[in-house]
Design an enzyme around this catalytic site. Structure first.
Site, PDB file in Angstrom:
ATOM      1  N   ARG A 235      -6.797  24.682  -3.099  1.00  0.00           N
ATOM      2  CA  ARG A 235      -8.007  23.966  -3.496  1.00  0.00           C
ATOM      3  C   ARG A 235      -8.255  24.241  -4.970  1.00  0.00           C
ATOM      4  O   ARG A 235      -7.937  25.331  -5.473  1.00  0.00           O
ATOM      5  CB  ARG A 235      -9.235  24.420  -2.681  1.00  0.00           C
ATOM      6  CG  ARG A 235      -9.375  23.796  -1.309  1.00  0.00           C
ATOM      7  CD  ARG A 235      -9.659  22.288  -1.359  1.00  0.00           C
ATOM      8  NE  ARG A 235      -9.809  21.685  -0.037  1.00  0.00           N
ATOM      9  CZ  ARG A 235      -8.817  21.117   0.664  1.00  0.00           C
ATOM     10  NH1 ARG A 235      -7.584  21.094   0.184  1.00  0.00           N
ATOM     11  NH2 ARG A 235      -9.058  20.568   1.837  1.00  0.00           N
ATOM     12  N   ASP A 259      -1.911  20.345  -7.780  1.00  0.00           N
ATOM     13  CA  ASP A 259      -2.158  19.223  -6.860  1.00  0.00           C
ATOM     14  C   ASP A 259      -3.648  19.157  -6.525  1.00  0.00           C
ATOM     15  O   ASP A 259      -4.203  18.082  -6.343  1.00  0.00           O
ATOM     16  CB  ASP A 259      -1.338  19.418  -5.575  1.00  0.00           C
ATOM     17  CG  ASP A 259      -1.491  18.245  -4.623  1.00  0.00           C
ATOM     18  OD1 ASP A 259      -1.295  17.096  -5.071  1.00  0.00           O
ATOM     19  OD2 ASP A 259      -1.826  18.454  -3.442  1.00  0.00           O
ATOM     20  N   GLU A 264     -11.882  17.947  -9.343  1.00  0.00           N
ATOM     21  CA  GLU A 264     -11.405  16.791  -8.585  1.00  0.00           C
ATOM     22  C   GLU A 264     -12.514  15.788  -8.265  1.00  0.00           C
ATOM     23  O   GLU A 264     -12.313  14.579  -8.362  1.00  0.00           O
ATOM     24  CB  GLU A 264     -10.818  17.327  -7.269  1.00  0.00           C
ATOM     25  CG  GLU A 264      -9.765  16.478  -6.649  1.00  0.00           C
ATOM     26  CD  GLU A 264      -9.052  17.250  -5.542  1.00  0.00           C
ATOM     27  OE1 GLU A 264      -8.569  18.381  -5.763  1.00  0.00           O
ATOM     28  OE2 GLU A 264      -8.978  16.713  -4.424  1.00  0.00           O
ATOM     29  N   HIS A 296      -3.860  15.438  -5.391  1.00  0.00           N
ATOM     30  CA  HIS A 296      -4.114  15.971  -4.040  1.00  0.00           C
ATOM     31  C   HIS A 296      -3.311  15.182  -2.996  1.00  0.00           C
ATOM     32  O   HIS A 296      -3.885  14.611  -2.064  1.00  0.00           O
ATOM     33  CB  HIS A 296      -5.619  15.927  -3.731  1.00  0.00           C
ATOM     34  CG  HIS A 296      -6.014  16.899  -2.649  1.00  0.00           C
ATOM     35  ND1 HIS A 296      -7.224  17.566  -2.637  1.00  0.00           N
ATOM     36  CD2 HIS A 296      -5.362  17.326  -1.541  1.00  0.00           C
ATOM     37  CE1 HIS A 296      -7.292  18.334  -1.571  1.00  0.00           C
ATOM     38  NE2 HIS A 296      -6.169  18.200  -0.888  1.00  0.00           N
TER      39      HIS A 296
HETATM   40  P1  NAD Z   1      -4.675  28.821   7.385  1.00  0.00           P
HETATM   41  O1  NAD Z   1      -6.087  28.996   7.809  1.00  0.00           O
HETATM   42  O2  NAD Z   1      -3.629  28.705   8.430  1.00  0.00           O
HETATM   43  O3  NAD Z   1      -4.267  30.025   6.400  1.00  0.00           O
HETATM   44  C1  NAD Z   1      -5.078  30.491   5.368  1.00  0.00           C
HETATM   45  C2  NAD Z   1      -4.773  31.968   5.164  1.00  0.00           C
HETATM   46  O4  NAD Z   1      -5.456  32.407   4.001  1.00  0.00           O
HETATM   47  C3  NAD Z   1      -5.243  32.868   6.314  1.00  0.00           C
HETATM   48  O5  NAD Z   1      -4.145  33.626   6.793  1.00  0.00           O
HETATM   49  C4  NAD Z   1      -6.327  33.744   5.690  1.00  0.00           C
HETATM   50  O6  NAD Z   1      -6.346  35.059   6.223  1.00  0.00           O
HETATM   51  C5  NAD Z   1      -5.904  33.744   4.238  1.00  0.00           C
HETATM   52  N1  NAD Z   1      -6.958  34.025   3.254  1.00  0.00           N
HETATM   53  C6  NAD Z   1      -8.162  33.437   3.094  1.00  0.00           C
HETATM   54  N2  NAD Z   1      -8.789  33.912   2.000  1.00  0.00           N
HETATM   55  C7  NAD Z   1      -7.977  34.843   1.467  1.00  0.00           C
HETATM   56  C8  NAD Z   1      -8.061  35.686   0.330  1.00  0.00           C
HETATM   57  N3  NAD Z   1      -9.112  35.681  -0.501  1.00  0.00           N
HETATM   58  N4  NAD Z   1      -7.033  36.537   0.084  1.00  0.00           N
HETATM   59  C9  NAD Z   1      -5.961  36.581   0.897  1.00  0.00           C
HETATM   60  N5  NAD Z   1      -5.815  35.789   1.990  1.00  0.00           N
HETATM   61  C10 NAD Z   1      -6.810  34.941   2.266  1.00  0.00           C
HETATM   62  O7  NAD Z   1      -4.670  27.542   6.443  1.00  0.00           O
HETATM   63  P2  NAD Z   1      -3.444  26.609   6.087  1.00  0.00           P
HETATM   64  O8  NAD Z   1      -3.276  25.582   7.140  1.00  0.00           O
HETATM   65  O9  NAD Z   1      -2.284  27.439   5.731  1.00  0.00           O
HETATM   66  O10 NAD Z   1      -4.030  25.852   4.813  1.00  0.00           O
HETATM   67  C11 NAD Z   1      -4.403  26.552   3.647  1.00  0.00           C
HETATM   68  C12 NAD Z   1      -5.187  25.634   2.733  1.00  0.00           C
HETATM   69  O11 NAD Z   1      -4.323  24.625   2.204  1.00  0.00           O
HETATM   70  C13 NAD Z   1      -6.290  24.817   3.409  1.00  0.00           C
HETATM   71  O12 NAD Z   1      -7.475  25.563   3.574  1.00  0.00           O
HETATM   72  C14 NAD Z   1      -6.488  23.674   2.439  1.00  0.00           C
HETATM   73  O13 NAD Z   1      -7.457  24.039   1.485  1.00  0.00           O
HETATM   74  C15 NAD Z   1      -5.131  23.554   1.766  1.00  0.00           C
HETATM   75  N6  NAD Z   1      -4.431  22.294   2.081  1.00  0.00           N
HETATM   76  C16 NAD Z   1      -4.069  21.495   1.051  1.00  0.00           C
HETATM   77  C17 NAD Z   1      -3.372  20.327   1.309  1.00  0.00           C
HETATM   78  C18 NAD Z   1      -2.945  19.431   0.181  1.00  0.00           C
HETATM   79  O14 NAD Z   1      -2.587  18.269   0.438  1.00  0.00           O
HETATM   80  N7  NAD Z   1      -2.931  19.885  -1.053  1.00  0.00           N
HETATM   81  C19 NAD Z   1      -3.076  19.967   2.628  1.00  0.00           C
HETATM   82  C20 NAD Z   1      -3.472  20.805   3.644  1.00  0.00           C
HETATM   83  C21 NAD Z   1      -4.147  21.982   3.375  1.00  0.00           C
HETATM   84  C1  COI Z   2      -6.368  19.148   3.891  1.00  0.00           C
HETATM   85  O1  COI Z   2      -5.830  18.748   4.938  1.00  0.00           O
HETATM   86  O2  COI Z   2      -7.214  20.055   3.880  1.00  0.00           O
HETATM   87  C2  COI Z   2      -6.022  18.534   2.623  1.00  0.00           C
HETATM   88  O3  COI Z   2      -6.163  19.162   1.596  1.00  0.00           O
HETATM   89  C3  COI Z   2      -5.582  17.120   2.626  1.00  0.00           C
HETATM   90  C4  COI Z   2      -6.560  16.257   1.881  1.00  0.00           C
HETATM   91  C5  COI Z   2      -6.209  14.834   2.021  1.00  0.00           C
HETATM   92  C6  COI Z   2      -8.000  16.499   2.199  1.00  0.00           C
END
Ligand code: NAD
Ligand code: COI
Length: 331
Positions: A235, A259, A264, A296
């Site tokens: 994020r 990304d 944003e 993103h």
């Molecule tokens: P998840 O919940 O499976 O994993 C997140 C991990 O982060 C957890 O293991 C948690 O313990 C750890 N964590 C949280 N805060 C922390 C900190 N300060 N220090 C160390 N560890 C910490 O989530 P995920 O499915 O792996 O997704 C992660 C993030 O990716 C989502 O929250 C979202 O913001 C982002 N995301 C982005 C996209 C994109 O298109 N760019 C798509 C999907 C998700």
């Molecule tokens: C998420 O799944 O959290 C993402 O970052 C994807 C986005 C299109 C909101």
């Protein structure tokens, strides 16, 4: 049953329409993000289905309650943009799609790492300018010789770590809750700072919660090895962008792939109102030959979108059938 889907793009529209036909629900599609101002379009719906990086705020939840719409079913993972206290106040339930394709985001991270290490943007710019000789001299780095630092080893971070290990890189990791079943090759560090001191390639996979605001600040950026690269698909708020720009300008960092961008929502507002993006950090980063900016879209593959749509609709069906959610989110 009527479902109103907000923030839909063309790919989602195709999958949503297929599901509406297969499962026999009435579908209203709205391109704009959900807000109190456009919620009347959803009157009579069993649920709102939505994907947006803009806020889900108190006026939105108040309007849902007034229209007797009890459920907000997200099509995505992140929930950092939700006012959970307001949702609770108005009795609105929320579901998300916690896993739709960690592999899609992982492949995007791999692409970003390789593009930065092999200096592909610099190369493209040189070639476009007809500067073949400078381009021939640009030496790259081999990913398998780098130390990859993964911050957050949940669904996405762990998939990234696994691929990086398979490529041959040394993988170090930091997570507030390390995996109990971690394989031998995944070297957890005792603190974020310890990880930063060794990460040639840093990739962020923690949620954008308030507590994670500027997790990567000037002080922590300075801890990275010289010539490290930073990849942010987590994020935008995870990085202090001004400090990142400074670290790139001073040559501390060799590059960055952004990304998810801190400003944003400003850019989104400008795009939605037909203006060209003018946010100054965005313009500065966009102009740098060693910075890759993407809007993103790490998540954006056909398979991922199909899963996002299907799992969100599964949650709505489960809720309307017996009041339970498959993937409840509680803030
Ligand atoms: P998840 O919940 O499976 O994993 C997140 C991990 O982060 C957890 O293991 C948690 O313990 C750890 N964590 C949280 N805060 C922390 C900190 N300060 N220090 C160390 N560890 C910490 O989530 P995920 O499915 O792996 O997704 C992660 C993030 O990716 C989502 O929250 C979202 O913001 C982002 N995301 C982005 C996209 C994109 O298109 N760019 C798509 C999907 C998700
Ligand atoms: C998420 O799944 O959290 C993402 O970052 C994807 C986005 C299109 C909101």
């Amino acid at each position: 049953m009527k479902i109103t889907a907000y923030g839909v793009n063309q790919t989602e529209t195709t999958f949503l329409q297929q599901l509406a036909q297969e499962r026999g629900f009435e579908l209203t599609l709205v391109k704009e993000w959900a807000s109190a101002e456009n919620l009347d379009l959803a009157a009579g719906s069993a649920a709102i289905n939505s994907l947006q990086t803009g806020p889900y705020d108190e006026p939105l939840f108040a309007k849902m309650a007034a229209l007797h719409i009890p459920l907000l079913a997200l099509r995505n993972v992140g929930t950092d943009n939700i006012d959970f206290a307001a949702a609770k106040k108005y009795g609105i339930q929320i579901s998300n799609v916690p896993v739709y394709s960690p592999e899609t985001i992982t492949e995007f991270v791999l692409m970003s790492a390789l593009r930065l290490l092999r200096r592909s943007k610099e190369m493209d710019l040189a070639i476009s300018a007809g500067e073949l000789n400078p381009a021939k001299k640009m030496v790259g780095r081999q990913l398998s010789t780098q130390v990859v630092g993964v911050v957050g080893t949940g669904h996405i971070g762990y998939t990234v770590a696994t691929l990086m290990h398979q490529i041959g890189a040394e993988v170090i990791a930091y997570d507030a809750y390390p995996r109990k079943d971690a394989p031998d090759w995944l070297h957890y560090q005792s603190s974020l700072e310890t990880l930063l001191q060794r990460a040639d390639v840093l990739t962020l996979h923690v949620p954008g919660l308030k507590a994670n605001d500027h997790l990567l600040n000037a002080e922590r950026l300075a801890m990275l090895p010289d010539d490290a690269i930073v990849i942010n698909t987590g994020r935008g708020n995870l990085i202090d962008t001004a400090a990142l720009i400074n670290a790139l300008n001073t040559g501390k960092l060799a590059g960055a792939a952004i990304d998810t961008f801190e400003f944003e929502s400003t850019i989104e507002d400008q795009i939605q109102s037909g203006q060209a993006p003018s946010e100054s950090h965005y313009l500065q980063l966009q102009d740098m030959p060693n910075v890759i900016m993407t809007p993103h879209i790490a998540y954006h593959s056909l398979g991922a979108v199909e899963n996002m749509v299907k799992i969100a609709i599964d949650n709505i069906f489960s809720f309307t059938q017996d009041g339970s959610l498959i993937n409840p989110v509680e803030g």
